[in-house]
Design an enzyme around this catalytic site. Sequence first.
Site, PDB file in Angstrom:
ATOM      1  N   GLN A 104      -2.299  46.296  71.357  1.00 13.32           N
ATOM      2  CA  GLN A 104      -2.106  45.256  70.559  1.00 13.32           C
ATOM      3  C   GLN A 104      -2.446  44.036  71.255  1.00 13.32           C
ATOM      4  O   GLN A 104      -3.071  43.156  70.814  1.00 13.32           O
ATOM      5  CB  GLN A 104      -0.739  45.294  70.049  1.00 13.32           C
ATOM      6  N   ASP A 163       3.231  56.637  69.972  1.00  4.73           N
ATOM      7  CA  ASP A 163       4.096  56.575  68.748  1.00  4.73           C
ATOM      8  C   ASP A 163       4.553  58.154  68.347  1.00  4.73           C
ATOM      9  O   ASP A 163       4.975  58.307  67.182  1.00  4.73           O
ATOM     10  CB  ASP A 163       2.825  56.203  67.594  1.00  4.73           C
ATOM     11  N   LYS A 182       9.233  48.799  69.036  1.00  4.38           N
ATOM     12  CA  LYS A 182       8.470  49.346  67.626  1.00  4.38           C
ATOM     13  C   LYS A 182       9.069  48.726  66.331  1.00  4.38           C
ATOM     14  O   LYS A 182       9.965  48.034  66.277  1.00  4.38           O
ATOM     15  CB  LYS A 182       8.434  50.675  67.741  1.00  4.38           C
TER      16      LYS A 182
HETATM   17  C1  S3P Z   1      -1.430  50.288  68.007  1.00  6.10           C
HETATM   18  C2  S3P Z   1      -1.179  50.064  69.175  1.00  6.10           C
HETATM   19  C3  S3P Z   1       0.370  50.696  69.839  1.00  6.10           C
HETATM   20  C4  S3P Z   1       1.228  51.576  68.595  1.00  6.10           C
HETATM   21  C5  S3P Z   1       0.748  51.038  67.243  1.00  6.10           C
HETATM   22  C6  S3P Z   1      -0.790  50.918  66.932  1.00  6.10           C
HETATM   23  C7  S3P Z   1      -2.832  49.546  67.906  1.00  6.10           C
HETATM   24  O1  S3P Z   1       1.265  49.380  69.833  1.00  6.10           O
HETATM   25  O2  S3P Z   1       2.458  51.638  68.677  1.00  6.10           O
HETATM   26  O3  S3P Z   1       1.338  51.724  66.324  1.00  6.10           O
HETATM   27  O4  S3P Z   1      -3.472  50.063  66.741  1.00  6.10           O
HETATM   28  O5  S3P Z   1      -3.319  49.041  68.522  1.00  6.10           O
HETATM   29  P1  S3P Z   1       0.848  48.846  71.502  1.00  6.10           P
HETATM   30  O6  S3P Z   1      -0.270  48.858  71.811  1.00  6.10           O
HETATM   31  O7  S3P Z   1       1.602  47.578  71.141  1.00  6.10           O
HETATM   32  O8  S3P Z   1       1.860  49.808  72.408  1.00  6.10           O
END
Ligand code: S3P
Length: 445
Positions: A177, A328, A355
């Site tokens: 993210q 996840d 989360k």
């Molecule tokens: C996601 C990244 C993950 C994951 C989320 C989806 C994404 O979070 O937990 O459900 O689509 O980029 P983080 O990258 O912050 O760990």
Amino acid sequence: MTHSNPPNPLESRAAGPLSGQVRVPGDKSISHRALILGALAVGETRITGLLEGEDVLNTAKAMAALGATVERTGEGAWSVRGTGVGGFRSPDAPLDFGNSGTGCRLAMGAVAGCPVEATFDGDASLRSRPMRRILDPLELMGARVAACGDGGRLPLTLAGARDPVPVVYRSPVASAQIKSAVLLAGLSAPGVTTVIEPEASRDHTELMLSHFGAEVVSERDGAHGRRISLTGQPELHGATVVVPADPSSAAFPIVAALIVPDSDVVLSDVMTNLLRTGLFTTLREMGASIEESDERNDTGEPMARFRVRASRLRGVIVPPERAPSMIDEYLVLAVAAAFAEGVTTMRGLQELRVKESDRLAATADMLRVNGVEVEISGDDMIVVGKGHVPGGGLVATHMDHRIAMSALVMGTASDAPVKIDDTGFIATSFPDFVPMMRRLGADLA
Ligand code: S3P
């Protein structure tokens, strides 16, 4: 999105073997990205297999509010006509991302590179999650926080940069993210924007940016890290996106098939991008029978057909560097670990605390109320597997879809039924979960 409906409890009890063939819904990460890149591209993006869960539908609404034309043309089929890079307009009302950290944080990155102002909001779960990790790099690039809650939390008003600055950002956490937000802001910046991550996180943004016409280079950085560089101000062209089935959703029927005696379940089109498959590696180390066939890679992401048969599982040690590829999936892995023989130690789980809920605490509670011995030691979770789970507990789901689904999976094989307090949030990522599990033979009532 607010879940103002009264809570909807549900009980899961052991039944006969699970069997049949299913296709779980489209990948959530890819669905968000297809809508966002479609909104930033010139021309039409056609998406098939989009996950029509609440999280993704909120992203679709946000992209429309920012100026894209977003239309549903059939089941899972969507058309997006974008504004071009830097072309968003200020929305008339706050953007409501409901429960979704991914939709919200990626959209913040996209907005940060445009000379517009937008207010971001979400439900109580999203309002409690940290946003500083995204705002720090976006401010370095020229965006400004006009208003926000305590500690940079939602609701938050972001003023995008008029002249975004390319940066070299060393992210303190391996988070797709954070990486994606910086790269999306970097689209509008002149020159090269670089993100360095300590461990490789899912690379769907990089792959899809290339697919839409941007220049992105990804290199190794140290033992497990990556350095990703994007050349700014590309013209993104609308593209065709075929969304494969979500491995994070497939995880639930897969673990159920492993723990319910004599089960034999087939899942089609499951995405097998190696940055998402840590759970399958771990389950195989535990002794799981998971066969892959029909491997394909004709749409930008690899996928395969999975056949899963009930298996005797044994405890393992899951190394911390595997965490980004299964971040996840620890909740449902903890369920598998409870049914295994022996101790499973999962190391380096600090990110689980931020989360949709504090998943370390919530997973431990889910197991304990059902008679499973579990310990949290620092950032590690240790589950003592005894080959069976007593069950009989009521699980608090804390507005978290993955707690709800993990607990229902646990009930498919526990000695006494497992009950959850609310099914409502399952619709954020897997609206068809309960009927699909019933079709496979689960007793959910
Ligand atoms: C996601 C990244 C993950 C994951 C989320 C989806 C994404 O979070 O937990 O459900 O689509 O980029 P983080 O990258 O912050 O760990």
